[in-house]
Scaffold this active site. Structure first.
Site, short mmCIF file in Angstrom:
data_model
loop_
_atom_site.label_atom_id
_atom_site.label_comp_id
_atom_site.label_asym_id
_atom_site.label_seq_id
_atom_site.Cartn_x
_atom_site.Cartn_y
_atom_site.Cartn_z
N GLY A 1 0.82 -1.22 0.00
CA GLY A 1 0.00 0.00 0.00
C GLY A 1 0.84 1.25 0.00
O GLY A 1 2.06 1.22 0.13
N ARG B 1 -1.76 -1.19 -9.87
CA ARG B 1 -0.59 -2.05 -10.09
C ARG B 1 -1.03 -3.50 -10.21
O ARG B 1 -2.14 -3.86 -9.80
CB ARG B 1 0.35 -1.92 -8.87
CG ARG B 1 0.75 -0.49 -8.58
CD ARG B 1 0.88 -0.25 -7.08
NE ARG B 1 0.95 1.18 -6.77
CZ ARG B 1 2.07 1.89 -6.68
NH1 ARG B 1 3.23 1.29 -6.82
NH2 ARG B 1 2.05 3.19 -6.42
N ASP C 1 4.36 -4.82 -7.35
CA ASP C 1 3.76 -3.57 -6.86
C ASP C 1 4.33 -2.36 -7.59
O ASP C 1 3.81 -1.25 -7.44
CB ASP C 1 3.97 -3.42 -5.34
CG ASP C 1 5.43 -3.57 -4.93
OD1 ASP C 1 6.03 -4.61 -5.27
OD2 ASP C 1 5.97 -2.65 -4.30
P1 AMP Z 1 9.08 0.83 -3.05
O1 AMP Z 1 10.28 -0.01 -2.78
O2 AMP Z 1 9.39 2.31 -3.08
O3 AMP Z 1 8.31 0.39 -4.22
O4 AMP Z 1 8.14 0.66 -1.76
C1 AMP Z 1 7.66 -0.56 -1.34
C2 AMP Z 1 6.69 -0.34 -0.20
O5 AMP Z 1 7.32 0.28 0.91
C3 AMP Z 1 5.49 0.52 -0.54
O6 AMP Z 1 4.37 0.03 0.16
C4 AMP Z 1 5.89 1.87 -0.01
O7 AMP Z 1 4.79 2.71 0.28
C5 AMP Z 1 6.65 1.48 1.25
N1 AMP Z 1 7.63 2.50 1.64
C6 AMP Z 1 8.79 2.78 1.02
N2 AMP Z 1 9.45 3.76 1.65
C7 AMP Z 1 8.69 4.15 2.69
C8 AMP Z 1 8.82 5.12 3.73
N3 AMP Z 1 9.89 5.91 3.83
N4 AMP Z 1 7.81 5.21 4.63
C9 AMP Z 1 6.75 4.41 4.55
N5 AMP Z 1 6.56 3.48 3.61
C10 AMP Z 1 7.52 3.34 2.68
MG MG Z 2 6.77 0.98 -5.16
#
Ligand code: AMP
Ligand code: MG
Length: 472
Positions: free
Chosen positions: A85, A179, A244
């Site tokens: 999410g 997604r 995702d």
């Molecule tokens: P990503 O690797 O950027 O695709 O993120 C994977 C998941 O981790 C997603 O659900 C993002 O919303 C969550 N996420 C990544 N970075 C953060 C953050 N700094 N704070 C909260 N959620 C995060």
């Molecule tokens: Mg992502």
């Protein structure tokens, strides 16, 4: 005021969480995409003013915003995570552009949500500017992608492994943020009602001519095959093709540890967390198909239970390789000056790539240099290029205007890693001029301009960036 219509926020409550952005201390506008604002019907003067910047920072929202954090799941490096999410992003609004089209406006780095798990909900300046530059470069190259509307500094500090870093928020625009993992979220919960609503929403929004869930799948397969071919034709490595991070619309999404190849090799990996090369350059078609198979299996309850459903879904997935091969051949044929690909051309292209790989030639410079004869200088062993060029010239003799075809297919500039790194290092000290210069140069990537010659150079040995990071 743009025209808006929150169609996703009208879906049942279990699709998202209604949550407002968390205000930040001292918003400062870093970059604003005026042409995109205008295309969306957002008054650029308003957006650049106090109210606009306050919205871009998430401090105050206009009446037309209906902020939600979207729920999704995902396979990360092959392992299923049933709930991910929007942990640091919010969908503010769906904008109906004056010229047609529906676009999500999202803030990334806007604070914690119910999906944040242990994350702080924030982003730091580096990845925000990186996504801004690379997504806008992709758009200028002609690759389907999310867009960057603005970047704002928060005036707050974000703590990462590297220490205290300046916080920032990116305003992102996309055809949607649905997604593969959004479908997996409901499939894992055996929530067939929600799946049916999501499939119909997605079909109507992105593939209105497709017939039902099966048509949606077949269309998504074709769109991904085209997208991955586009990536490969520019030497782009997405870096983290988790389900995702794959938009069903067929747009490039989630610019984390992505990179454009400099010294070409099919096994090239940049991402620091991709230890086994799962998302290496030449793996991308395989991974895209693997992800699409997850979409197919999520959609199965709608396509049909039992043998017949599985067969129909498999047949839709079987469309992937022919679509990929056709798109890949067309893209790479154009790169070597061929208006369309014939039998035998595939081998001609593969031979060139194999020779580039053996010598670590710069991907962008070789292809761009085919039109003006400088490509051979990118080969330490010139004879290897010359031998290939004999066959190539023989093939070109059947073409009308190979120069024009090549110039339209081979950019002079791509966002090189070492240049992005320089821009970020300067921005951290408050110096935005290098960002503006690189952004301007990448907005016309096919035009050769003497003042930007340095941006076409391959990195020197001591400049090369070989690792990229997720930047969370
Ligand atoms: P990503 O690797 O950027 O695709 O993120 C994977 C998941 O981790 C997603 O659900 C993002 O919303 C969550 N996420 C990544 N970075 C953060 C953050 N700094 N704070 C909260 N959620 C995060
Ligand atoms: Mg992502």
């Amino acid at each position: 005021m743009p025209q808006t219509d929150p169609s996703y926020a009208r879906l049942p409550a279990r699709f998202f969480a209604r949550v407002a952005p968390v205000a930040v201390a001292d918003p400062q506008l870093l970059a604003l995409n005026l042409p995109l604002a205008e295309a969306l019907g957002i008054d650029p003067v308003w957006l650049a003013g106090a109210e606009g910047v306050s919205m871009l920072a998430g401090n105050t929202l206009p009446g037309w915003a209906t902020p939600i954090a979207q729920a999704y799941a995902g396979h990360q490096f092959g392992s299923f995570v049933p709930q991910l999410g929007d942990g640091r992003a919010l969908l503010l609004a769906e904008i109906l552009a004056p010229g047609g089209g529906r676009f999500d406006l999202v803030l990334k780095g806007s604070g914690q949500t119910p999906f944040s798990r242990r994350g702080d909900g924030r982003a730091w300046l580096g990845p925000v500017l990186r996504e801004y530059l690379v997504s806008e470069a992709m758009a200028a190259l002609g690759v389907p992608t999310t867009r960057a509307l603005a970047a704002v500094a928060t005036g707050e500090v974000v703590w990462r492994e590297e220490g205290a870093l300046p916080g920032a928020i990116l305003a992102r625009v996309a055809a949607s943020h649905i997604r593969v993992g959004t479908f997996e979220y409901f499939a894992a919960r055996r929530d067939t009602k929600a799946l049916a609503l999501l499939a119909e929403h997605t079909r109507a929004r992105h593939f209105p001519l497709a017939d039902g869930a099966l048509g949606l799948l077949a269309s998504a397969v074709a769109a991904q095959a085209r997208l991955v071919s586009d990536w490969m034709s520019f030497g782009f490595i997405h870096g983290v093709m988790n389900t995702d991070n794959m938009a069903v619309s067929g747009e490039t999404i989630d610019y984390g540890p992505c990179a454009f190849i400099d010294a070409y090799h099919p096994d090239r990996v940049f991402s620091s967390i991709d230890r086994h090369g799962r998302y290496a350059y030449a793996q991308q078609p395989n991974v895209a198909l693997w992800n699409l198979a997850q979409l197919a299996s999520a959609l199965l309850p709608l396509i049909g239970e039992g043998e017949a459903g599985v067969e129909a879904a498999s047949a839709a997935l079987d469309g992937f390789w022919p679509a990929l091969s056709a798109a890949w051949s067309a893209r790479f044929a154009a790169k070597i000056g061929l208006a369309s690909a014939r039998t035998g051309d595939h081998a001609l292209i593969e031979t060139l790539l194999a020779r580039m790989a053996r010598q670590g030639s710069d991907f962008t410079r070789v292809f761009h240099g085919l039109a003006d004869g400088s490509a051979r200088d990118e080969f330490a062993d010139r004879a290897a290029f010359d031998a290939w060029a004999v066959d190539w010239h023989a093939r070109l003799s059947h073409e009308q205007d190979p120069q024009a075809v090549m110039r339209a297919a081979n950019p002079a500039r791509i966002p090189r890693n070492h240049r992005i790194a320089e821009v970020i290092a300067a921005a951290v000290t408050g110096e935005m001029a290098p960002f503006a210069r690189l952004h301007a140069a990448l907005s016309v990537p096919y035009e050769e301009r003497p003042e930007w010659a340095d941006l076409s150079d391959a990195p020197a040995a001591d400049e090369a960036v070989t690792r990229t990071y997720c930047g969370t």
